[in-house]
Scaffold this active site. Structure first.
Site, PDB file in Angstrom:
ATOM      1  N   ASP A 180       0.863  -1.176   0.000  1.00  0.00           N
ATOM      2  CA  ASP A 180       0.000   0.000   0.000  1.00  0.00           C
ATOM      3  C   ASP A 180       0.899   1.224   0.000  1.00  0.00           C
ATOM      4  OD1 ASP A 180      -2.175   1.824   0.357  1.00  0.00           O
ATOM      5  OD2 ASP A 180      -3.326   0.218   1.261  1.00  0.00           O
TER       6      ASP A 180
ATOM      7  N   HIS B 224       1.587   1.809  -3.220  1.00  0.00           N
ATOM      8  CA  HIS B 224       0.601   2.675  -3.863  1.00  0.00           C
ATOM      9  C   HIS B 224       1.123   4.098  -3.983  1.00  0.00           C
ATOM     10  CE1 HIS B 224      -3.161  -0.021  -2.920  1.00  0.00           C
ATOM     11  NE2 HIS B 224      -2.252  -0.625  -3.660  1.00  0.00           N
TER      12      HIS B 224
END
Length: 291
Positions: A106, A129
């Site tokens: 993430d 991310h």
């Protein structure tokens, strides 16, 4: 990770929490297989993180995923994401994160509400991310501010995003069944991303005020109440993945009145078919998107 696959609302610990920490240095540590975020930095000031190694993924059939509810100031904040963030900063000022290697699923670093005067530099991020402002504006009763942030000299590989700003629209929206929001107030101001090398990244740059709202018409009808202003993204080079080929970036605001002075320069990113610097844009001054 197996337990989460059975119950997405299960509560699990964060590996390292710095809550109410001041004038401190955290360095030379290896973090592995966190059940939640690797680092949660809240209500803290003047903290330096340096030479941190982060890595860990699921070794079962169920992927490493992440959901957390944290009770702070008698308010329940549900922060729901797909996997373990490297760092999340919240209500903190003068934080430095530098010279570290992050392998996660993430955000490499995420600036949550009321993060100010932050320096992030010299990171190698893989599988993340991106380095993200937000998401912000999730709760209608809250005012979120992220201001005075410098992200410098980053290597980003095999990620969904490189430089990223994500803001919820002005009306309720849903990214997924357990991630909903919109209507919150505040501002993102004076954010600089300078020098980022990307490799196999879906979007080199992503700026959105329609987070969780796929219907852009609905997003424009109810513009975000959280403004984005004075953003600089420069010296970003490399290659994007095939996911959005030939598009390499996304800069879409909900209204020009709440999204101003976003400057892109010295951008050289190419998609797998060789197309260079093709972006999806909306409600943004395209004269500021140079290179």
């Amino acid at each position: 990770y197996d337990l989460y696959a059975q119950n997405i609302y299960i509560l699990r610990p964060i590996l390292f929490g710095a809550v109410g920490l001041h004038n401190s240095t955290i360095q030379n540590l290896n973090f592995r297989y966190s059940p939640q975020y690797y680092n949660w930095v809240a209500n803290s000031t003047n903290v330096l993180f340096s030479n941190i190694s982060i890595s860990g993924s699921s070794q079962s059939k169920n992927p490493a995923k992440n959901t957390v509810s944290i009770l702070l100031s008698v308010k329940l904040f549900s922060l729901l994401t797909d996997s373990q963030d490297g760092w999340d900063t919240y209500r903190s000022d003068n934080i430095v994160i530098q010279n570290s290697v992050i392998n996660n699923g993430d955000d490499c670093v995420s600036f949550k509400p009321n993060s100010t005067n932050i320096l992030v530099q010299g990171l190698q991020c893989n599988g993340s991310h991106g380095i993200s402002v937000g998401s912000l504006g999730q709760y209608p009763t809250e005012t979120d501010i992220v201001e005075n942030v410098l992200v410098y000299n980053i290597s980003m590989s095999n990620a969904s995003d490189g430089a990223r700003i994500k803001v919820w629209p002005g009306s309720p929206a849903a990214l997924s069944g357990d991630l909903q929001g919109g209507g919150g107030k505040g501002r993102v101001n004076n954010i600089t991303y300078d020098t980022m090398s990307i490799n196999n990244v879906d979007y080199a740059i992503e700026v959105t005020q329609c987070y969780g709202q796929k219907n852009l018409t609905a997003c424009n009808e109810f513009p975000s109440k959280l403004t984005i202003s004075n953003i600089v993204m420069k010296n970003i080079h490399g290659t994007t993945s095939s996911k959005y080929n030939p598009i390499s970036g996304y800069v879409v605001c909900s209204s020009p009145s709440v999204c101003t002075n976003i400057k892109l320069s010295d951008i050289n990113v190419s998609s797998p078919n060789g197309t260079v610097n093709e972006f999806s844009c909306g409600d943004v001054d395209e004269s500021l998107l140079q290179g």
